[in-house]
Design a protein around this motif. Structure first.
Motif, PDB file in Angstrom:
ATOM      1  N   ALA A 156       0.821  -1.274   0.144  1.00 31.47           N
ATOM      2  CA  ALA A 156      -0.008   0.020  -0.041  1.00 31.47           C
ATOM      3  C   ALA A 156       0.946   1.133   0.157  1.00 31.47           C
ATOM      4  CB  ALA A 156      -1.075   0.058   1.074  1.00 31.47           C
ATOM      5  N   ALA A 157       1.754   1.337   0.761  1.00 32.41           N
ATOM      6  CA  ALA A 157       2.736   2.371   0.839  1.00 32.41           C
ATOM      7  C   ALA A 157       3.480   2.520  -0.547  1.00 32.41           C
ATOM      8  CB  ALA A 157       4.002   2.246   1.787  1.00 32.41           C
ATOM      9  N   HIS A 158       3.858   1.827  -1.240  1.00 31.62           N
ATOM     10  CA  HIS A 158       4.571   1.659  -2.570  1.00 31.62           C
ATOM     11  C   HIS A 158       3.581   2.264  -3.533  1.00 31.62           C
ATOM     12  CE1 HIS A 158       6.939   1.002  -6.016  1.00 31.62           C
ATOM     13  NE2 HIS A 158       6.029   0.239  -6.622  1.00 31.62           N
ATOM     14  N   ALA A 159       2.140   1.910  -3.692  1.00 33.53           N
ATOM     15  CA  ALA A 159       1.033   2.410  -4.345  1.00 33.53           C
ATOM     16  C   ALA A 159       0.746   3.637  -4.197  1.00 33.53           C
ATOM     17  CB  ALA A 159       0.042   1.465  -4.298  1.00 33.53           C
ATOM     18  N   VAL A 160       0.837   4.275  -2.753  1.00 37.64           N
ATOM     19  CA  VAL A 160       0.450   5.535  -2.628  1.00 37.64           C
ATOM     20  C   VAL A 160       1.644   6.403  -3.029  1.00 37.64           C
ATOM     21  CG1 VAL A 160      -0.065   6.951  -0.696  1.00 37.64           C
ATOM     22  CG2 VAL A 160      -1.226   4.784  -0.642  1.00 37.64           C
ATOM     23  N   GLN A 161       2.591   5.960  -2.773  1.00 35.58           N
ATOM     24  CA  GLN A 161       4.038   6.678  -3.476  1.00 35.58           C
ATOM     25  C   GLN A 161       3.726   6.863  -4.823  1.00 35.58           C
ATOM     26  OE1 GLN A 161       6.278   8.371  -1.526  1.00 35.58           O
ATOM     27  NE2 GLN A 161       6.876   9.447  -3.643  1.00 35.58           N
ATOM     28  N   TRP A 162       3.536   5.924  -5.452  1.00 39.38           N
ATOM     29  CA  TRP A 162       3.317   6.125  -6.973  1.00 39.38           C
ATOM     30  C   TRP A 162       2.278   6.873  -7.399  1.00 39.38           C
ATOM     31  CZ3 TRP A 162       6.318   3.451 -10.725  1.00 39.38           C
ATOM     32  CH2 TRP A 162       5.793   3.418 -12.043  1.00 39.38           C
ATOM     33  N   ALA A 163       1.190   6.858  -6.667  1.00 35.60           N
ATOM     34  CA  ALA A 163      -0.014   7.742  -6.979  1.00 35.60           C
ATOM     35  C   ALA A 163       0.453   9.105  -6.831  1.00 35.60           C
ATOM     36  CB  ALA A 163      -1.163   7.394  -5.975  1.00 35.60           C
ATOM     37  N   ALA A 164       1.270   9.435  -5.804  1.00 35.54           N
ATOM     38  CA  ALA A 164       1.687  10.820  -5.289  1.00 35.54           C
ATOM     39  C   ALA A 164       2.687  11.319  -6.638  1.00 35.54           C
ATOM     40  CB  ALA A 164       2.394  11.002  -4.149  1.00 35.54           C
TER      41      ALA A 164
END
Length: 146
Positions: free
Chosen positions: A41-49
């Motif tokens: 989830a942290a990786h996906a949120v960073q990618w989205a940001a």
């Protein structure tokens, strides 16, 4: 006199040991699954940001930048198959007011509330976990305004 040998008295002890260790093993496995879910989830949120910041930075004006950043973040989260209970996207476009020719940047913060409830039995982990990531992207210093 014939002496009968008794068998090993430890017959069945492996079954008892396994029965005693099974809750510890299962808790450990569930804990690892929960930690992996948080990391993904942290990786996906960073990618989205990062995607949102890039999309906002290529806009010509602040209004379009904020809208483009929101759309890019939502699209990136859905592409990553991350289902957030709540999502917040903050796009700071205040530096669009900087005159053309000077350095400026867009800052995007994406917050996602991830549900861990389906990984039942986790000890030490909450039912929901909040992941917040921030990304920056430079605005083109020589952009043309519409």
């Amino acid at each position: 006199m014939v002496r009968l040998r008794r068998g090993n008295r430890q017959v069945g002890s492996a079954t008892v040991e396994l029965a005693l260790l099974m809750p510890i093993i299962m808790t450990s496995v569930l804990f690892v699954i929960g930690v992996a879910r948080i990391m993904l989830a942290a990786h996906a949120v960073q990618w989205a940001a990062v995607d949102a910041a890039r999309a906002a930075s290529i806009a010509r004006e602040a209004g379009g930048a904020a809208e483009g950043g929101d759309r890019a973040a939502e699209a990136a989260l859905s592409t990553q198959n991350l289902h957030c209970v709540e999502t917040a996207v903050e796009v700071d476009v205040s530096q669009f007011a900087v005159p053309v020719g000077q350095r400026a940047q867009v800052v995007v913060t994406v917050t996602c509330l991830v549900d861990l409830g389906d990984v039942s039995g986790l000890t030490g982990l909450p039912g929901r976990f909040e992941v917040t990531k921030t990304a920056r992207s430079p605005i083109d210093s020589y952009r043309e305004r519409e």
